[in-house]
Design a protein around this motif. Structure first.
Motif, short mmCIF file in Angstrom:
data_model
loop_
_atom_site.label_atom_id
_atom_site.label_comp_id
_atom_site.label_asym_id
_atom_site.label_seq_id
_atom_site.Cartn_x
_atom_site.Cartn_y
_atom_site.Cartn_z
N ARG A 53 99.19 92.48 94.76
CA ARG A 53 99.44 92.93 96.13
C ARG A 53 98.91 94.35 96.34
N GLU A 54 99.19 95.23 95.40
CA GLU A 54 98.72 96.61 95.53
C GLU A 54 97.20 96.68 95.56
N ALA A 55 96.55 95.87 94.71
CA ALA A 55 95.09 95.87 94.67
C ALA A 55 94.50 95.34 95.97
N LEU A 56 95.10 94.31 96.53
CA LEU A 56 94.60 93.74 97.78
C LEU A 56 94.84 94.69 98.96
N PHE A 57 95.97 95.34 98.98
CA PHE A 57 96.23 96.31 100.05
C PHE A 57 95.23 97.46 99.99
N GLU A 58 94.91 97.89 98.78
CA GLU A 58 93.91 98.95 98.63
C GLU A 58 92.54 98.46 99.10
N ARG A 59 92.23 97.22 98.78
CA ARG A 59 90.93 96.65 99.14
C ARG A 59 90.78 96.51 100.66
N TYR A 60 91.83 96.04 101.32
CA TYR A 60 91.75 95.79 102.76
C TYR A 60 92.05 97.03 103.60
N GLY A 61 92.60 98.05 102.98
CA GLY A 61 92.74 99.31 103.70
C GLY A 61 94.15 99.80 103.86
N TYR A 62 94.28 101.13 103.78
CA TYR A 62 95.56 101.79 104.00
C TYR A 62 95.79 102.00 105.49
N ASN A 63 97.00 102.48 105.79
CA ASN A 63 97.38 102.85 107.16
C ASN A 63 97.27 101.68 108.12
N ARG A 64 97.82 100.55 107.66
CA ARG A 64 97.87 99.37 108.52
C ARG A 64 99.06 98.52 108.09
N TRP A 65 99.45 97.60 108.98
CA TRP A 65 100.59 96.71 108.72
C TRP A 65 100.13 95.45 107.99
N TYR A 66 100.97 95.02 107.05
CA TYR A 66 100.72 93.78 106.31
C TYR A 66 101.97 92.90 106.36
N LEU A 67 101.76 91.61 106.53
CA LEU A 67 102.80 90.61 106.37
C LEU A 67 102.69 90.11 104.94
N ASN A 68 103.69 90.41 104.12
CA ASN A 68 103.62 90.27 102.67
C ASN A 68 104.60 89.18 102.23
N LEU A 69 104.08 87.96 102.01
CA LEU A 69 104.95 86.80 101.80
C LEU A 69 104.50 85.95 100.62
N ASP A 70 105.46 85.27 100.01
CA ASP A 70 105.15 84.21 99.05
C ASP A 70 104.90 82.91 99.83
N ALA A 71 104.32 81.94 99.14
CA ALA A 71 103.93 80.69 99.82
C ALA A 71 105.14 79.89 100.31
N ASP A 72 106.32 80.11 99.71
CA ASP A 72 107.51 79.34 100.10
C ASP A 72 108.44 80.14 101.00
N GLU A 73 107.92 81.19 101.66
CA GLU A 73 108.73 82.04 102.53
C GLU A 73 108.20 82.02 103.97
N PHE A 74 109.11 82.05 104.92
CA PHE A 74 108.77 82.12 106.33
C PHE A 74 109.62 83.21 106.98
N LEU A 75 108.96 84.15 107.65
CA LEU A 75 109.68 85.24 108.31
C LEU A 75 110.06 84.84 109.73
N VAL A 76 111.33 85.05 110.05
CA VAL A 76 111.79 84.93 111.43
C VAL A 76 112.49 86.22 111.82
#
Length: 282
Positions: A53-76
């Motif tokens: 997760r840390e590596a991907l967040f660094e790759r896609y960029g800082y100072n932005r929002w991420y929805l950070n979920l496992d495959a069996d999780e749904f946010l409501v």
């Protein structure tokens, strides 16, 4: 399942495939709005996915929002069926909130008739524990424990996570995804809920797989204990006195699992009504 995220405004998906063999990777590779990553480092060696997760967040960029979920999780969250994610983020930013805490509520099967037709997991597995949770405020963040895993297996699993995060160079997961740094961001009056589908209709196979692979905490000790129970009794009756049928996200507001959210001036801001049980500051 991807449709649910598109409805609330997600436009790009980043997935890391951990040597799946069920066709997941091939399916994801066919989706135009999905970036698929692989890693030679397995889940456990990657600090149970935190390095990924840390590596991907660094790759896609800082100072932005991420929805950070496992495959069996749904946010409501409150009013999520009509208020998209971008509007929720606007509310968080207006109040200088950089993370959305959300307890994982475990769903499990029952012998009762299903609550309705549909293609979402909660149309198939639709029971949760409506009581039996403890919440505490600790130095490093909120803690929520309880639910069916404690009721059935005496497990003391941490249920709180932070699925919606504003990620900058000050952030890292440290020793636990349940306590990201900096810690002062882990306290918020605005909550969501993670619908968690670890105990789906194929839970026997999934638990046996998790116990065999030993990729989870402490060599998957938790899943090994559940597998031992299944081997002994053949099946698990998850339903108990605390069990209720899940109907919709608004039900979780009524039960006090999450508060209402002021999306505009006409909304009435309410504090969570639930009596969580023992509360203490540590």
């Amino acid at each position: 399942m991807k449709l649910q995220w598109q409805v609330i405004g997600v436009t790009r998906f980043i997935c890391l495939d951990d040597v799946s063999i069920d066709g997941t990777r091939e399916y994801l590779m066919e989706q135009e709005d999905v970036d698929v990553w692989t890693s030679p480092i397995r889940f456990e060696a990657a600090r149970r996915g935190r390095r990924w997760r840390e590596a991907l967040f660094e790759r896609y960029g800082y100072n932005r929002w991420y929805l950070n979920l496992d495959a069996d999780e749904f946010l409501v969250y409150d009013q999520c069926l009509r208020e998209p994610l971008k509007v929720l983020i606007n509310v968080l930013e207006e109040h200088d909130i950089k993370r959305l805490p959300a307890p994982m509520i475990d769903f499990y099967p029952s012998n009762a008739a299903k609550s309705g037709n549909g293609n979402m997991p909660w149309h198939v597995v639709d029971h949760i524990d409506g009581s039996g949770y403890d919440v505490t405020l600790q130095k490093r963040g909120i803690s929520v424990k309880g639910g069916p895993r404690k009721r059935l297996f005496s497990e003391d699993n941490e249920l709180i996570k932070y699925p919606l995060v504003y990620w900058d160079k000050n952030c890292r997961f440290g020793s636990s995804i349940h306590r990201p740094l900096p810690y002062n961001r882990n306290f918020s009056p605005v909550w969501g809920v993670l619908l968690h589908f670890k105990f789906f209709t194929n839970y026997r196979e999934k638990i046996a797989e998790a116990a065999y692979n030993k990729q989870h905490y402490n060599g998957s000790q938790h899943y090994q204990a559940i597998k031992n129970e299944i081997d002994k009794i053949g099946t698990i009756d998850f339903v108990g006195d605390a069990s209720i049928r899940f109907l919709n996200p608004e039900q979780l507001v009524d039960l006090g699992f999450m508060p209402t959210i002021e999306f505009d001036s006409d909304d009435e801001r309410l504090e969570p009504a639930r009596n969580w049980g023992t509360k203490r500051l540590i």
